[in-house]
Design an enzyme around this catalytic site. Sequence first.
Site, short mmCIF file in Angstrom:
data_model
loop_
_atom_site.label_atom_id
_atom_site.label_comp_id
_atom_site.label_asym_id
_atom_site.label_seq_id
_atom_site.Cartn_x
_atom_site.Cartn_y
_atom_site.Cartn_z
N ASN A 53 -7.53 0.69 4.69
CA ASN A 53 -6.36 1.58 4.69
C ASN A 53 -6.71 3.06 4.48
O ASN A 53 -5.95 3.94 4.85
CB ASN A 53 -5.30 1.11 3.69
CG ASN A 53 -5.77 1.07 2.26
OD1 ASN A 53 -6.96 1.18 1.99
ND2 ASN A 53 -4.85 0.91 1.33
N GLU A 55 -11.40 -1.92 -7.20
CA GLU A 55 -9.95 -1.78 -7.11
C GLU A 55 -9.48 -2.80 -6.10
O GLU A 55 -9.84 -2.74 -4.93
CB GLU A 55 -9.60 -0.35 -6.70
CG GLU A 55 -8.16 0.00 -7.02
CD GLU A 55 -7.25 -0.19 -5.83
OE1 GLU A 55 -6.62 -1.26 -5.76
OE2 GLU A 55 -7.19 0.71 -4.99
N CYS A 89 -2.48 0.02 -1.71
CA CYS A 89 -2.58 -0.74 -2.96
C CYS A 89 -1.48 -0.31 -3.92
O CYS A 89 -0.99 -1.10 -4.71
CB CYS A 89 -3.94 -0.51 -3.62
SG CYS A 89 -5.28 -0.88 -2.53
O1 G3P Z 1 -6.49 1.84 -2.99
C1 G3P Z 1 -5.64 2.83 -3.27
C2 G3P Z 1 -4.78 3.14 -2.09
O2 G3P Z 1 -4.37 1.97 -1.45
C3 G3P Z 1 -3.58 3.92 -2.49
O3 G3P Z 1 -3.85 5.25 -2.46
O4 G3P Z 1 -3.23 7.57 -2.26
O5 G3P Z 1 -1.87 5.84 -1.13
O6 G3P Z 1 -1.79 6.04 -3.59
P1 G3P Z 1 -2.60 6.24 -2.35
#
Ligand code: G3P
Length: 497
Positions: A170, A265, A299
């Site tokens: 992602n 993570e 996530c």
């Molecule tokens: O692994 C973290 C990612 O999926 C989220 O990052 O910047 O979208 O909060 P963000």
Amino acid sequence: MAGSGVFAEIRDGDGVFRYYSDGEWKASASGKSVPIINPTTRSTHFKVQACTQEEVNKIIESAKAAQKLWAKTPLWKRAELLHRAAAILKEHKAPIAECLVKEIAKPAKDAVTEVVRSGDLISYCAEEGVRILGEGKFLVSDSFPGNERTKYCLTSKIPLGVVLAIPPFNYPVNLAVSKIAPALIAGNSIVLKPPTQGAVAALHMVHCFHLAGFPRGLISCVTGKGSEIGDFLTMHPGISCISFTGGDTGVAISKKAGMIPLQMELGGKDACIILEDADVDLAAANVVKGGFSYSGQRCTAVKVVLVMESVADKLVEKVNAKVQKLTVGAPEDDCDITPVVTESSANFIEGLVMDAKQKGATFCQEYRREGNLIWPLLLDHVQPDMRIAWEEPFGPVLPVIRINSVEEGIHHCNASNFGLQGCVFTRDINKAILISDAMETGTVQINSAPARGPDHFPFQGLKDSGIGSQGITNSISMMTKIKTTVINLPAPSYTMG
Ligand code: G3P
């Protein structure tokens, strides 16, 4: 365009993207490649090398040798090269963003944002490294009982060695540089294993480091099949640290890895608790942004809404009005909702939706899917016996559970095996703090949707959501170890007076 101009050398004559080893772009001796399926067209868009274990061995050997010299490179010089790489990355944001659109169906504007954010992250990392790695501690012995002041202890931070970085699909650029930059500024070398979807974007990003002039072997990027090189890499004795972002594979890696530091993570089921006194407009806007950005494939996406019954109708109505306005279609058109990354992801999401339907959830929109494209769906009146109440869809489908007390919301949040982030909407800051303290998650956002950024904030998950803390400062520290030198004096030495 991807693979052309300054990026021409990263692609071979057959159009297959090369891997990066010992400062050179190479074709694998396997003669095989791995296809990258465009989630929108569902046909092969790019191909990358299927590297062999022998090639992994060579990469790790050169990474070990390069690291020894890199550790002796002055900190300011390491920072200078990182700043240069950041500038080159930003300069070439267009072709890299194009890869993100084609490989992972990231909406066009978000794809550009990911690249720019990555450049900023690298620069911040360089600056933070110069600050924190240039400092150590000085301790004297007479603070511990039984000691005179005969020992002076000096501590400093030294590199770990070869860091293995495994980012997820992602954010194949941003979550790669969030591992690469801290590793490099701290004096480590880096081996990158990008996700298959996103590998070509990652290879372009690596080329920006190449163009910046980093020493040979210090950075390498190996592509291929997980079944061939996955375990081989993560269990390799030459690897000194693994930084991984992804799903369940992380659990397997943590069981197999040896005595090395791990940064992991592994996803979340981020709960959004909405109280009676919440600003419902604000909450609805954040539920939509948090739940549906990049089609829920984050996530930190809002993955379950826990709303007090007294405001639930109002919230659901406002969320539905916003969901109605989300555009659905191709990432090239910068639609809000784009195809999910693979057909198997779409099938998994559909499985959760059908289970909820069968068990009586209220569908606020009609369920619709074409190929990997799933239209945004809010599921109301979700009950704890439904899979979607607990599992992470990683798609544009969002369950709403109506609660009758704050305790019920906290209980649902804490009963999850995940513990990445959560959020609470209330106008009462005292209540918000108490709820934040009670939620078993690495971060709680008050009056905003969960998010990892700004990228220098600490980012960590509890329980199955991960090991260790990220964020720039924490990642740099995690990729170092403490070295102490003790000066032993023949007689106690005290300050004057
Ligand atoms: O692994 C973290 C990612 O999926 C989220 O990052 O910047 O979208 O909060 P963000």
